[in-house]
Every structure is written in C-alpha cells, then in structure tokens.
Write a protein that holds these residues in place. Structure first.
Motif, PDB file in Angstrom:
ATOM      1  N   VAL A   1     -13.783   0.857   3.602  1.00  0.00           N
ATOM      2  CA  VAL A   1     -12.852   0.322   2.590  1.00  0.00           C
ATOM      3  C   VAL A   1     -13.596   0.773   1.205  1.00  0.00           C
ATOM      4  O   VAL A   1     -15.013   0.629   1.148  1.00  0.00           O
ATOM      5  N   TYR A   2     -12.756   1.445   0.292  1.00  0.00           N
ATOM      6  CA  TYR A   2     -13.444   2.115  -0.852  1.00  0.00           C
ATOM      7  C   TYR A   2     -12.629   1.238  -2.124  1.00  0.00           C
ATOM      8  O   TYR A   2     -11.433   1.468  -2.000  1.00  0.00           O
TER       9      TYR A   2
ATOM     10  N   ASP B   1     -12.072  -8.055  -1.781  1.00  0.00           N
ATOM     11  CA  ASP B   1     -12.309  -6.349  -1.889  1.00  0.00           C
ATOM     12  C   ASP B   1     -11.644  -6.240  -3.162  1.00  0.00           C
ATOM     13  O   ASP B   1     -12.138  -4.998  -4.064  1.00  0.00           O
TER      14      ASP B   1
ATOM     15  N   ARG C   1      -6.978   0.317  11.886  1.00  0.00           N
ATOM     16  CA  ARG C   1      -6.507  -1.217  11.464  1.00  0.00           C
ATOM     17  C   ARG C   1      -6.746  -2.028  12.326  1.00  0.00           C
ATOM     18  O   ARG C   1      -5.870  -2.525  13.368  1.00  0.00           O
TER      19      ARG C   1
ATOM     20  N   ASN D   1      -8.323   1.829   2.481  1.00  0.00           N
ATOM     21  CA  ASN D   1      -8.939   1.755   3.633  1.00  0.00           C
ATOM     22  C   ASN D   1      -8.701   3.249   4.623  1.00  0.00           C
ATOM     23  O   ASN D   1      -7.531   3.545   4.344  1.00  0.00           O
TER      24      ASN D   1
ATOM     25  N   THR E   1       0.870  -1.311   0.049  1.00  0.00           N
ATOM     26  CA  THR E   1       0.066   0.111  -0.139  1.00  0.00           C
ATOM     27  C   THR E   1       0.871   1.188  -0.039  1.00  0.00           C
ATOM     28  O   THR E   1       2.043   1.023   0.457  1.00  0.00           O
TER      29      THR E   1
ATOM     30  N   LEU F   1      -9.209  -9.248   1.530  1.00  0.00           N
ATOM     31  CA  LEU F   1      -8.716  -8.166   0.700  1.00  0.00           C
ATOM     32  C   LEU F   1      -8.779  -8.620  -0.929  1.00  0.00           C
ATOM     33  O   LEU F   1      -8.797  -7.932  -1.874  1.00  0.00           O
TER      34      LEU F   1
ATOM     35  N   GLU G   1     -15.558   6.168   7.570  1.00  0.00           N
ATOM     36  CA  GLU G   1     -14.465   5.100   7.833  1.00  0.00           C
ATOM     37  C   GLU G   1     -14.961   3.772   6.969  1.00  0.00           C
ATOM     38  O   GLU G   1     -16.235   3.373   6.786  1.00  0.00           O
TER      39      GLU G   1
ATOM     40  N   THR H   1     -14.915  -0.837   7.887  1.00  0.00           N
ATOM     41  CA  THR H   1     -13.638  -1.557   8.657  1.00  0.00           C
ATOM     42  C   THR H   1     -13.993  -2.444   9.648  1.00  0.00           C
ATOM     43  O   THR H   1     -14.966  -1.959  10.295  1.00  0.00           O
TER      44      THR H   1
ATOM     45  N   ARG I   1     -17.926   2.951  -2.028  1.00  0.00           N
ATOM     46  CA  ARG I   1     -17.870   2.265  -0.762  1.00  0.00           C
ATOM     47  C   ARG I   1     -17.805   0.725  -0.873  1.00  0.00           C
ATOM     48  O   ARG I   1     -19.112   0.337  -1.509  1.00  0.00           O
TER      49      ARG I   1
END
Length: 314
Positions: free
Chosen positions: A228-229, A302, A249, A245, A211, A299, A226, A286, A282
């Motif tokens: 994950v996009y 995602d 975390r 994100n 990342t 992930l 907040e 999280t 979106r």
C-alpha cells in the motif's frame, strides 16, 4: 515540446533542415543524468540554429541482443515521450532496433543513421556511452569519427547520488527494493505508472473508500513490491493525492495483482480515462484482514498516513 517520429526511411525532419545536434541512447527512465544531456543538446541547438534530436530505440536493444538479460523498464512507450517532451528539445526519434541494426559498427551507425538520416552536425553523449556492435562506439571512438567526418563531439559528465553515478540500473534496484525516495532523487521526479481506468467490482465504494482501477501496465514495466502506497494521481480532472493498493486483495480471496487507488477529494467519473499514478511513499505490506470492519479501520489509518506523506505535494 519534442515532436515524436518513428521509423527508418523518413527521418521526420523538415526537408530544409540545416542539420541537427544529436544525442543517442535508450534513455530508460530519462533520469537526472539523461536530463543533463537533453538540456545540453537543447542549449547547443539554440546557440547554433540547429534542431536538437534524441535518437532512441524500440524495443530496448538487449531484448534483441540478449533477451534473457533485458531489464524491466522504468519508462514504457508514451511514458518516455511525456518526460522528453518537458525537456525542450526539438525532436524525439524512435528507431526500431533490429538484428540488422545490431550488426552495425560505430562508423556504420554514425554514417547511415546519425549523419545520413538525421543530418547530424554535433553529437552530445554521456560519459559512459557506447553504441554500435558490442557497444564499441565509446567516447574515444566517437571523437575519432567526429574528427574524421567533421562533426563535433561533446561529453556530459556523470551526476552522482550518494557517491554513485546515477544510472537506470541504480534506479531499477531502488524501485525493485521499494526505495521510492531514492528512486525519485535519481529520477528528479516521482516514479510513476500509467494506465486506463477500468470498471472494478465496486467493493471500495461499499466500504466508503471508492477506488479507481488502473489497467495493468505492459509486462516489461518495472513495478515496486506489492503493498500500500501514498500516491499522487494525474487525471483529466486534475491532480489528486491518495493511496494505492498494488497487489492481491487477500481479504476478499482475490490473488490477482491489481492496481487500485483511492483519491482524496475526487468524486468524478474517470472510467476510460488515462491516468498517471506517481508513487510517493510505501505505507505497509498487503495483508489479509478478518473482516470488512477491520479492513475499514486499517484504510482509515492508511489514509491518515498517506495525507501526512503527501504534505506539500497536493
């Protein structure tokens, strides 16, 4: 590209300027309604041979007039400059908003700022415009001042979205509520945040999802909830789709808000680079995972969802 200048005493205009076509306001977000106004002053400038000027303010006037009511901002600093630069107007003038300026009547503002400093010959304003003390300089007041002082006044009608006039307030509500699609429709572009890439803890690389860590934006910048996009990042190496994100975390026990983005296909070194992250959609909230394997599986899911959301964009 609009030339940007700041301050009071020097307008920044060429000394032999024949005059200007001006619009004035905070223009937070530079949304579709704002873009119509900018397009009109650019058009009038080309027709008349006058320079086209957006006169805007820093800080936001409510930060001075009523700090408790000052809204979070859609565009901070250079973010606004970048969007205005694409409009084709001649100049962006950033006037410091002070307690003294707050006390100016509409006539004082017109005479001392727009006419004396910026040599205004034509004024273009939005349908709901108001400036000067207590925002008393509405459309009718400005038309009366124009008739008496010899400058033309033109009003640009509202643009509507789902039956409501597009406004910065409408867009702030959409962003704060996580409705990035509605925000993008009103802005005429994807909502974005900007920052400088900093070194992180390399956890993403160890998981197979390296990342970039984007430095926190200024405190007044409005962030979506907040989560994950799916995102598109504009970088010195080009544009890349990816997933971001925004927030803590929890799987690693880190409660601090961070902005981390995994960019598809980008393997170069972006440390220290300025990037703009455009938020597409979106994907999920999280949440904490029981172990690294469960996080990696999520992930991967995602990434598949993000790629679908990015179809046609990257």
């Amino acid at each position: 590209m609009a030339e940007r200048f700041t301050g009071w005493e020097d307008s920044g205009l060429p000394p032999d300027s024949p005059g200007t076509v001006v619009t004035v306001g905070t223009f937070d977000g530079v949304h579709r309604g704002h873009q119509d106004v900018l397009a009109r002053i650019g058009e009038l400038g080309r027709e008349t041979g006058l320079s086209s000027v957006l006169v805007t303010f820093e800080p936001h006037p409510l930060e001075v007039v009523n700090p408790a009511a000052a809204p979070p901002l859609l565009t901070i600093g250079e973010e606004k400059t970048e969007v205005v630069a694409e409009s084709g107007i001649s100049y962006l003038a950033v006037v410091p908003f002070t307690k003294n300026l707050q006390r100016y009547s509409p006539a004082q503002f017109v005479d001392e700022v727009l006419r004396r400093r910026f040599h205004m010959r034509r004024l273009v304003i939005g349908y709901d415009h108001g400036f000067g003390r207590d925002r008393a300089g509405d459309v009718e007041v400005m038309r009366a001042l124009g008739a008496g002082r010899g400058f033309g006044v033109e009003v640009v009608d509202a643009i509507s979205l789902d039956g409501l006039p597009i406004s910065s307030t409408l867009i702030r509500r959409a962003v704060a509520g996580g409705d990035l699609h509605r925000a993008a429709r009103a802005l005429g572009r994807l909502y974005s945040l900007s920052g400088v890439v900093a070194r992180g803890d390399q956890r993403g690389r160890l998981l197979g999802f390296p990342t970039i860590n984007v430095g926190a934006p200024p405190p007044r910048k409005l962030l979506p909830p907040e989560g994950v996009y799916a995102v598109r990042a504009q970088t010195p190496h080009g544009a890349f789709g990816g997933m971001m994100n925004l927030g803590p975390r929890p799987t690693f026990g880190d409660p601090a808000t961070s902005i981390e983005a995994h960019l598809f296909g980008e393997t170069g070194d972006l440390y220290g680079a300025h990037v703009r992250v455009e938020i597409v959609a979106r994907l999920r909230d999280t949440r904490r995972f029981p172990d690294a394997a469960a996080l990696v599986a999520q992930l991967q899911e995602d990434a598949a969802h993000a790629r679908r959301a990015l179809t046609g964009l990257c």
